[in-house]
Design a protein around this motif. Sequence first.
Motif, PDB file in Angstrom:
ATOM      1  N   LYS A 183       0.838  -1.212   0.000  1.00  0.00           N
ATOM      2  CA  LYS A 183       0.000   0.000   0.000  1.00  0.00           C
ATOM      3  C   LYS A 183       0.866   1.252   0.000  1.00  0.00           C
ATOM      4  CE  LYS A 183      -3.306  -1.873   3.225  1.00  0.00           C
ATOM      5  NZ  LYS A 183      -3.790  -1.715   4.589  1.00  0.00           N
TER       6      LYS A 183
ATOM      7  N   VAL B  34       5.558   8.345   8.792  1.00  0.00           N
ATOM      8  CA  VAL B  34       4.469   7.374   8.642  1.00  0.00           C
ATOM      9  C   VAL B  34       3.320   7.751   9.579  1.00  0.00           C
ATOM     10  CG1 VAL B  34       3.817   4.960   9.062  1.00  0.00           C
ATOM     11  CG2 VAL B  34       5.960   5.500   7.871  1.00  0.00           C
ATOM     12  N   LEU B  35       3.690   8.283  10.722  1.00  0.00           N
ATOM     13  CA  LEU B  35       2.690   8.700  11.701  1.00  0.00           C
ATOM     14  C   LEU B  35       1.918   9.916  11.215  1.00  0.00           C
ATOM     15  CD1 LEU B  35       1.688   8.196  14.517  1.00  0.00           C
ATOM     16  CD2 LEU B  35       3.539   9.572  15.408  1.00  0.00           C
TER      17      LEU B  35
ATOM     18  N   ILE C  73       0.668   5.624   5.944  1.00  0.00           N
ATOM     19  CA  ILE C  73       1.486   4.589   5.315  1.00  0.00           C
ATOM     20  C   ILE C  73       1.840   4.952   3.873  1.00  0.00           C
ATOM     21  CG2 ILE C  73       1.330   2.226   4.427  1.00  0.00           C
ATOM     22  CD1 ILE C  73       0.076   1.392   6.995  1.00  0.00           C
TER      23      ILE C  73
ATOM     24  N   ILE D  22      -2.422  14.010  15.844  1.00  0.00           N
ATOM     25  CA  ILE D  22      -2.292  12.911  16.794  1.00  0.00           C
ATOM     26  C   ILE D  22      -2.445  13.464  18.217  1.00  0.00           C
ATOM     27  CG2 ILE D  22      -0.649  11.221  17.720  1.00  0.00           C
ATOM     28  CD1 ILE D  22       0.182  12.135  14.358  1.00  0.00           C
TER      29      ILE D  22
ATOM     30  N   ILE E  93      -0.588   4.558  18.318  1.00  0.00           N
ATOM     31  CA  ILE E  93      -0.869   5.545  17.271  1.00  0.00           C
ATOM     32  C   ILE E  93      -0.423   5.080  15.892  1.00  0.00           C
ATOM     33  CG2 ILE E  93      -0.969   7.602  18.719  1.00  0.00           C
ATOM     34  CD1 ILE E  93       1.987   8.008  18.332  1.00  0.00           C
ATOM     35  N   GLY E  94      -0.109   3.797  15.775  1.00  0.00           N
ATOM     36  CA  GLY E  94       0.097   3.267  14.435  1.00  0.00           C
ATOM     37  C   GLY E  94       1.497   3.349  13.891  1.00  0.00           C
ATOM     38  N   ILE E  95       2.494   3.459  14.739  1.00  0.00           N
ATOM     39  CA  ILE E  95       3.838   3.546  14.168  1.00  0.00           C
ATOM     40  C   ILE E  95       4.724   2.352  14.503  1.00  0.00           C
ATOM     41  CG2 ILE E  95       4.825   4.967  16.026  1.00  0.00           C
ATOM     42  CD1 ILE E  95       6.342   6.447  13.681  1.00  0.00           C
TER      43      ILE E  95
ATOM     44  N   ARG F 124      -3.674  -2.045  11.492  1.00  0.00           N
ATOM     45  CA  ARG F 124      -3.201  -1.750  12.835  1.00  0.00           C
ATOM     46  C   ARG F 124      -4.431  -1.603  13.731  1.00  0.00           C
ATOM     47  NH1 ARG F 124       0.056   3.323  10.501  1.00  0.00           N
ATOM     48  NH2 ARG F 124      -1.922   3.336   9.361  1.00  0.00           N
TER      49      ARG F 124
ATOM     50  N   LYS G 240      -4.983   1.880  15.013  1.00  0.00           N
ATOM     51  CA  LYS G 240      -5.144   2.987  14.068  1.00  0.00           C
ATOM     52  C   LYS G 240      -6.350   2.754  13.138  1.00  0.00           C
ATOM     53  CE  LYS G 240      -3.368   6.718  12.030  1.00  0.00           C
ATOM     54  NZ  LYS G 240      -2.948   7.925  12.707  1.00  0.00           N
TER      55      LYS G 240
END
Lengths: 300, 300, 267, 267
Positions: free
Chosen positions: B35, B265-266, B270, C2, C217-219, C231, C234
């Motif tokens: 992705k 990325v945060l 992505i 965030i 938070i998806g990292i 995730r 997330k």
Amino acid sequence: MLNIKVAGLELSNPTMLASGIMGVSGSGLKAVAVKGGAGAIVTQSISIAPREGHKNPTIYTMDDSLISAFGLPNQGYLNYREEIEQLKDTNVPVVASVYGYGIEEYVEVAKAMEEFGASAIELNLAYPNAGKTGSFYGQSEHLTYEVVRAVKSKVKIPVFAKLTANVTDIVSIAKACEEAKADAIVAIGPVGAMKIDIYAKKPVLANKTGGLSGKCLKPIAVRCVYEIAKEVDIDIIGCGGVFTGEDAVEYFLAGAKAVQIGTAVLYRGIRVFKKVCREIESYLKSQGYSSLDEIIGLAL
Amino acid sequence: MLNIKVAGLELSNPTMLASGIMGVSGSGLKAVAVKGGAGAIVTQSISIAPREGHKNPTIYTMDDSLISAFGLPNQGYLNYREEIEQLKDTNVPVVASVYGYGIEEYVEVAKAMEEFGASAIELNLAYPNAGKTGSFYGQSEHLTYEVVRAVKSKVKIPVFAKLTANVTDIVSIAKACEEAKADAIVAIGPVGAMKIDIYAKKPVLANKTGGLSGKCLKPIAVRCVYEIAKEVDIDIIGCGGVFTGEDAVEYFLAGAKAVQIGTAVLYRGIRVFKKVCREIESYLKSQGYSSLDEIIGLAL
Amino acid sequence: MIAKLHVTKIREIIKETRRIKTFILDMKIKAQPGQFAMVWLPDVDEKPMALSYIDGYAGITVLKLGDFTKKLHEAKVGDIVGIRAPLGRGFKLRDEDKKILIVGGGIGVAPLAPLAEKAVEEGKEVTAIIGAVTKSELLFVNRFEKVGAKVYITTDDGTAGIKGFTTDAMRMLLEKETFDACYICGPEIMMVKALELARAKKIPSQVSLHRYFKCGIGICGACVLDGCGYRVCKEGPTFWDFEIEKCSEFGSYWRNAAGVKVYFKKK
Amino acid sequence: MIAKLHVTKIREIIKETRRIKTFILDMKIKAQPGQFAMVWLPDVDEKPMALSYIDGYAGITVLKLGDFTKKLHEAKVGDIVGIRAPLGRGFKLRDEDKKILIVGGGIGVAPLAPLAEKAVEEGKEVTAIIGAVTKSELLFVNRFEKVGAKVYITTDDGTAGIKGFTTDAMRMLLEKETFDACYICGPEIMMVKALELARAKKIPSQVSLHRYFKCGIGICGACVLDGCGYRVCKEGPTFWDFEIEKCSEFGSYWRNAAGVKVYFKKK
Ligand SMILES: Cc1cc2nc3c(=O)[nH]c(=O)nc-3n(C[C@H](O)[C@H](O)[C@H](O)COP(=O)(O)OP(=O)(O)OC[C@H]3O[C@@H](n4cnc5c(N)ncnc54)[C@H](O)[C@@H]3O)c2cc1C
Ligand SMILES: Cc1cc2nc3c(=O)[nH]c(=O)nc-3n(C[C@H](O)[C@H](O)[C@H](O)COP(=O)(O)OP(=O)(O)OC[C@H]3O[C@@H](n4cnc5c(N)ncnc54)[C@H](O)[C@@H]3O)c2cc1C
Ligand SMILES: Cc1cc2nc3c(=O)[nH]c(=O)nc-3n(C[C@H](O)[C@H](O)[C@H](O)COP(=O)(O)O)c2cc1C
Ligand SMILES: Cc1cc2nc3c(=O)[nH]c(=O)nc-3n(C[C@H](O)[C@H](O)[C@H](O)COP(=O)(O)O)c2cc1C
Ligand code: FES
Ligand code: FES
């Protein structure tokens, strides 16, 4: 409630002007001391002979940080005498930042500054962009020890050692300062950094690389203060990205007894010192403290 | 127009996922590769045995930067085999980041990773928060040389050395990598930093100190790449605060052949890799270039 | 943006059951039901907790389990906690759905109570199945009743409502009634079964998952689901049936702090 | 916010006199007359230049003097320059002033032309005294005339207008006419004299100063004036008469790149 004793100096408040800011002449420093409300002011770094420093561009501004390389310009210590003398009637302690190419030069300038009326000496062992001085010394335990010891043996006023984070282990450098009987450590000077403009396709600063200061420096500088405070007993003065009272408090909790403010002068004006003091005071009150001393080192 | 050869690897584009991001399992890496559109992905740093890493909090978020200390958690290399194998059908080169407590451990993990199908090895000589590994090696010219040489003598795939800026002189470390025949240098890992919460009056991270990444790291990292590129001939991969194509271009102009992306990325999701590639491409077009190669090192 | 760390105080503590307490925080929030907070107890740890109160002062509802939740249960009003919230994706109430079913087991009821409240506010007809091991462990039954939801209760030991699991009640209910959407939170094995039941009746469903969280938070990748690559912190913690179907590890295993797989015990 | 570096291209070059060129930049701007730009010529230097065009595309007007300005004069359309602008405090046109006098000498006319344009736009009656060493070095006379200002010209050598300095013309003018405000830019010694003349007639006046600039944004202290402590780059470059009176170095010396005082040669 904000008065504090740092390295033997009685300060009315714990905010100091950082070296190199507004310090070309006594008039700029006076503005910071009087209008600004700083508890102490540090002169720009002074050398034996006049120095023009680097060509422009000397500064690159980001949202709340700077990259700069002025190259330690100054009038030379003889010319600077009258600048320092101008400051006497402000009653704000003047810390003379000194540097040299060779230990004898550090000593010579420091002695002169004491004679001219400085309340303390700050040895610039931190600045990265001016050849074999500043961080050239501060990057070596041995040289740090030698400079501090040599100056300590020749002046009676307190001596601060300003350190750089561009080292493998800042704690060992801080220990060298302690051994050499420095009265305080200032942590930290700017970290080596640069900006390349992608349209000009060149480094922006004339010196190519420069030093990072401001908000981006704070997390690094707080870490340095914290690490040093855990290992070293002499006073620490935090420096790097103090914009608000909250920022200053972070340094106090990490073990600093005072903070220096540089970049924030740009973003919050000359009165940043008064503002930061007001913010520290309201923090202390809100948390139920009655003096600054009570919070020093609480997070250690 | 964005394809590039780095350390012998043919990449479809110069953006790589940085180590430690989304890399706990193959599924996360696959998401980034497929992705996200990364030109290569770097696994989280892998060790001999499983490691839980530090307790939470492991991360502190700022506006566009992070302070984090995960402590290099991972499943251990044996468990990680199936994670890497999952990635084969993506056709995106997988770089295995490895670390060890002792040079033999680096070698053992690196050999296993080669066997499991990694396209290259990245030696973690950069990470500061996990005891005597990572930056413990990268802070010594001698140890850096030894690790790189040992791993190079045992694996055939390209070996990258990821360096830390928490050193007095990153150029001398980079030279040690070159002498030890590293195929590329990755500059840089996070810089030691910390956050103290003034209401909790404690360091936020469980590990107390952590590593600074994101926008605040960029000026420091670009400086490192630039300094290394001036002195060293092997390929350089820039890492630190790449959020946009413009950021990436800054690294290319400073001499990097590719960039790694972590924190962004945060903040950009992505798909940041695709976005950055699109932005690099439109920069190249607007400036009249037809390939990425043409701008590498232009600002040196 | 965030959510940043916000250090605040505990405003109020409500003992819900023997092992469950609600902590109302001195912090107002705007969140969706199903979103969560990372809750930092200084010197202890930081862990994910669903937001059980999302209007006005934020609240979390905590089951005493291991070290962290034990310490949290010992906390007093005025104690300091650090909060990162709201995080993740909450439940989705769709305009076209008029009649919804909520199925919550144990502490899984925590994010469902605010969902029920919001659904009623939006004019939906809410039916809820609330389960627990035993009567005294039932959570938030009063909150569902207060907004006028039709409530079915199950207990493993039969001390209240239907003896059995929530899925037993669900099976019975779906034999006589249908719903436009179904929202499920509880032990993963329960969610697997509940999803199966809903799927058989072609009811679109959302589940809310637990996984080991680090960054929240998806990292970091700690909570990524195999198969789908989502995730949980997330893209989740809520997932639609058609999303979770792609996640091969669902109902089978989770990963611990090192990332090593831990298989669920099949009940 | 502090103006950031903006790298742009030269859009147009206008040869104004033998030694003066205007560079129109490919960059639109919103600025006050009297504000300045830091102009970066890669590989050469970065120096302050008044903004001579402030509506639409920005422009600067440059006198060839030393290395930097020589290189700038060699630049071509399409060449790259870096600009930080607008910086400093511009001239202040006060609502209550109906009739103003502008006095510009040499390159000092650069920031005064946009001032005249803006003043006329605001309905003020503008009189301008423009001076130069010789006729061919007169700057922007047409811009003043175009907006309908009453223009007096002086040249040192008498090749145009009144033979003498701008202050000679000013003295004559003030004998028969009065003004609500006066704006002065030119060699410092000229500004000292012009201020004296205005002060004698109690006309509020603003001058625009030159000092050696490094940062251009008020942090390095290079341009701080003795006596008053004002930063020319930040509180200035324009100062009111009552402000500049407090600055003891005005008319006496400036500081070079090292900060060492350099005394003005008295004419
Ligand atoms: C999105 C989400 C929402 C949650 N909402 C709630 C809630 O509203 N109320 C509630 O009581 N609990 C909730 N939990 C679970 C809660 O986070 C754990 O029960 C708690 O962290 C246990 O910590 P402990 O130290 O007390 O127990 P431990 O003995 O450490 O752990 C018990 C179990 O809790 C889980 N757990 C432990 N640490 C973590 C972690 N860092 N991240 C995720 N799971 C962990 C594991 O399954 C573990 O086996 C939620 C979890 C997630 C992921
Ligand atoms: C606020 C301000 C606005 C200005 N506006 C204009 C303008 O619109 N047009 C114009 O032609 N010139 C203007 N100048 C002056 C201009 O900056 C200098 O003339 C120019 O920098 C000279 O550079 P040089 O290398 O060509 O000459 P040099 O030989 O280096 O210097 C000639 C003289 O210019 C001055 N000067 C040199 N460097 C600087 C510097 N970094 N900062 C300030 N002054 C310097 C000094 O007085 C020096 O003696 C302005 C200066 C200031 C401070
Ligand atoms: C414009 C500028 C000039 C500086 N000059 C000096 C100097 O002469 N000597 C010195 O020790 N540090 C110098 N510094 C570093 C500051 O004193 C300070 O250590 C650094 O900027 C970090 O603090 P800050 O983030 O508050 O600016 C300079 C910094 C800036 C921004
Ligand atoms: C959450 C997180 C985890 C990381 N883990 C690792 C790791 O395991 N190994 C490693 O070499 N670097 C690790 N890093 C450092 C990154 O790879 C990268 O060097 C750094 O974040 C700078 O890049 P960035 O600014 O793009 O994030 C980690 C960084 C973050 C933010
Ligand atoms: S917990 Fe880190 S990605 Fe979800
Ligand atoms: S030029 Fe730096 S303060 Fe004015």
